[in-house]
Design an enzyme around this catalytic site. Sequence first.
Site, PDB file in Angstrom:
ATOM      1  N   GLU A 271      -5.914 -54.462  -6.230  1.00 26.94           N
ATOM      2  CA  GLU A 271      -6.715 -53.616  -5.339  1.00 26.94           C
ATOM      3  C   GLU A 271      -8.132 -53.456  -5.876  1.00 26.94           C
ATOM      4  O   GLU A 271      -8.349 -53.115  -7.024  1.00 26.94           O
ATOM      5  CB  GLU A 271      -6.054 -52.232  -5.185  1.00 26.94           C
ATOM      6  CG  GLU A 271      -4.625 -52.273  -4.644  1.00 26.94           C
ATOM      7  CD  GLU A 271      -4.542 -52.692  -3.184  1.00 26.94           C
ATOM      8  OE1 GLU A 271      -5.607 -52.772  -2.520  1.00 26.94           O
ATOM      9  OE2 GLU A 271      -3.411 -52.935  -2.707  1.00 26.94           O
TER      10      GLU A 271
ATOM     11  N   CYS B 213      -0.288 -44.090  -3.991  1.00 26.16           N
ATOM     12  CA  CYS B 213      -0.866 -45.145  -4.828  1.00 26.16           C
ATOM     13  C   CYS B 213      -2.389 -45.087  -4.779  1.00 26.16           C
ATOM     14  O   CYS B 213      -3.055 -45.163  -5.811  1.00 26.16           O
ATOM     15  CB  CYS B 213      -0.394 -46.525  -4.367  1.00 26.16           C
ATOM     16  SG  CYS B 213       1.319 -46.854  -4.812  1.00 26.16           S
TER      17      CYS B 213
ATOM     18  N   HIS C 193      -0.442 -53.673  -6.564  1.00 30.80           N
ATOM     19  CA  HIS C 193       0.607 -53.366  -5.597  1.00 30.80           C
ATOM     20  C   HIS C 193       1.623 -54.513  -5.596  1.00 30.80           C
ATOM     21  O   HIS C 193       1.259 -55.665  -5.323  1.00 30.80           O
ATOM     22  CB  HIS C 193      -0.001 -53.223  -4.197  1.00 30.80           C
ATOM     23  CG  HIS C 193       0.078 -51.844  -3.668  1.00 30.80           C
ATOM     24  ND1 HIS C 193      -0.935 -51.270  -2.945  1.00 30.80           N
ATOM     25  CD2 HIS C 193       1.066 -50.902  -3.734  1.00 30.80           C
ATOM     26  CE1 HIS C 193      -0.579 -50.039  -2.601  1.00 30.80           C
ATOM     27  NE2 HIS C 193       0.622 -49.801  -3.063  1.00 30.80           N
TER      28      HIS C 193
HETATM   29  N1  PCA Z   1       4.132 -46.957  -3.592  1.00 31.97           N
HETATM   30  C1  PCA Z   1       3.529 -45.948  -2.768  1.00 31.97           C
HETATM   31  C2  PCA Z   1       3.516 -44.699  -3.608  1.00 31.97           C
HETATM   32  C3  PCA Z   1       4.399 -44.980  -4.766  1.00 31.97           C
HETATM   33  C4  PCA Z   1       4.652 -46.424  -4.727  1.00 31.97           C
HETATM   34  O1  PCA Z   1       5.274 -47.064  -5.579  1.00 31.97           O
HETATM   35  C5  PCA Z   1       2.179 -46.354  -2.203  1.00 31.97           C
HETATM   36  O2  PCA Z   1       1.985 -47.552  -1.935  1.00 31.97           O
HETATM   37  O3  PCA Z   1       1.310 -45.507  -2.005  1.00 31.97           O
END
Ligand code: PCA
Length: 175
Positions: free
Chosen positions: A73, A136, A154
Amino acid sequence: MRILVTAFEPYGGNDTNISQKVLDAIQADVAKLLLPVSFRRAPEVLNEAIEQFQPDVIISMGQAAEGDKIRLERLAINMMDSAKGDNDGYIPNEELICPEAPLALKTALPVKPLCADCINAGLPTMVSNSAGLYVCNRIYFEALRRTPNSLFVHIPKNMDLEIAKQVINSLIRKL
Ligand code: PCA
């Protein structure tokens, strides 16, 4: 170089979180931190760890519901929004994280070269421009506010664990 690596606990009806599995498997010399999926508590826990450990770099990981590539990201957006809420039942509605801060923060780390290294190693990786508006993104915003040398990764829910581990190890080696 002091590296802090974070992951999230399960959320949204999932029994596991792939980011937690990757965190457990990391053998490099880094500090590890598991975060609650809570808009309020996650930044508090992160800030405590930053105070204690004083990291030069933060690598935060989270699970993505979909996709077949690991996403590095580039930005954190100054907003929280969720239809279903976090693990505390909190449901923000287009709420600014910090009204005085810019609408987005960008990592100071070289996200494109880091991604290119992973791709050259045959790892399914891409640069992404949005971590969403859920927890996140909230934690990435906090990490970037405190340490511009932060990166959010991610990991799609169904990603091969071995591949995810290789991407994180590649990032740790290159930083
Ligand atoms: N994914 C979520 C929050 C915690 C996680 O592992 C997200 O993409 O915001």
